[in-house]
Design an enzyme around this catalytic site. Sequence first.
Site, PDB file in Angstrom:
ATOM      1  N   ASP A   1       0.876  -1.172   0.000  1.00  0.00           N
ATOM      2  CA  ASP A   1       0.000   0.000   0.000  1.00  0.00           C
ATOM      3  C   ASP A   1       0.912   1.220   0.000  1.00  0.00           C
ATOM      4  O   ASP A   1       1.417   1.621   1.041  1.00  0.00           O
ATOM      5  CB  ASP A   1      -0.900  -0.011   1.235  1.00  0.00           C
ATOM      6  CG  ASP A   1      -1.810   1.198   1.294  1.00  0.00           C
ATOM      7  OD1 ASP A   1      -2.248   1.670   0.228  1.00  0.00           O
ATOM      8  OD2 ASP A   1      -2.074   1.676   2.410  1.00  0.00           O
TER       9      ASP A   1
ATOM     10  N   GLU B   1      -1.521  -1.571  -4.607  1.00  0.00           N
ATOM     11  CA  GLU B   1      -2.740  -0.789  -4.784  1.00  0.00           C
ATOM     12  C   GLU B   1      -2.485   0.333  -5.778  1.00  0.00           C
ATOM     13  O   GLU B   1      -1.479   1.030  -5.706  1.00  0.00           O
ATOM     14  CB  GLU B   1      -3.197  -0.212  -3.443  1.00  0.00           C
ATOM     15  CG  GLU B   1      -4.520   0.500  -3.538  1.00  0.00           C
ATOM     16  CD  GLU B   1      -5.064   0.923  -2.181  1.00  0.00           C
ATOM     17  OE1 GLU B   1      -6.128   1.562  -2.182  1.00  0.00           O
ATOM     18  OE2 GLU B   1      -4.450   0.626  -1.145  1.00  0.00           O
TER      19      GLU B   1
ATOM     20  N   ASP C   1      -2.185   1.065   7.253  1.00  0.00           N
ATOM     21  CA  ASP C   1      -1.475   0.856   5.981  1.00  0.00           C
ATOM     22  C   ASP C   1      -1.001  -0.586   5.833  1.00  0.00           C
ATOM     23  O   ASP C   1      -0.994  -1.137   4.734  1.00  0.00           O
ATOM     24  CB  ASP C   1      -0.300   1.829   5.854  1.00  0.00           C
ATOM     25  CG  ASP C   1      -0.764   3.271   5.754  1.00  0.00           C
ATOM     26  OD1 ASP C   1      -1.744   3.524   5.033  1.00  0.00           O
ATOM     27  OD2 ASP C   1      -0.147   4.142   6.402  1.00  0.00           O
TER      28      ASP C   1
END
EC number: 3.1.21.10
Length: 156
Positions: free
Chosen positions: A9, A69, A141
């Site tokens: 992420d 992501e 996160d």
Amino acid sequence: MTKKILGLDPGLASLGFGVICTESDNLELLDFGIIQTPAKTDIGKRLQIIYEDLHQVLNTHQPDVVAIEKLFFYRMGNTILVAQARGVVLLVLAQHQLPIIEYTPAQIKLALTGYGAADKVAVQEAVARELCLDCLPRPDDAADALAVALTAWFQR
């Protein structure tokens, strides 16, 4: 066949990572955490920290594939900073010659909860359930990175 999946992420202040190991239908959590950079530090130094620490994560875990992501933000200033960090991440992954799979936030939410607009808590609960965790993974996160890794496993 055993496969290690690293989920990422991307972020400048906090880059989440999560490593899972899969073998047919078996799933094992290997590691998760964040790469943090100090807010008041020069941008170049912050990107260098991400570069060096991500190399260390890759060398430690030797993933077979990396799921990341896709960039999606509302505030333009934050988007630019995250894009810079994401560029460093993609460079490091290219240096390690790793295959990369990208997912949008909606794809990740849909894969984990069945609903593409699920909230953060619903996604974290799904991550905890799939990985048989006693509590929700933290920080956020790192939980997001585990969600990305699980999405790659579900989409296999």
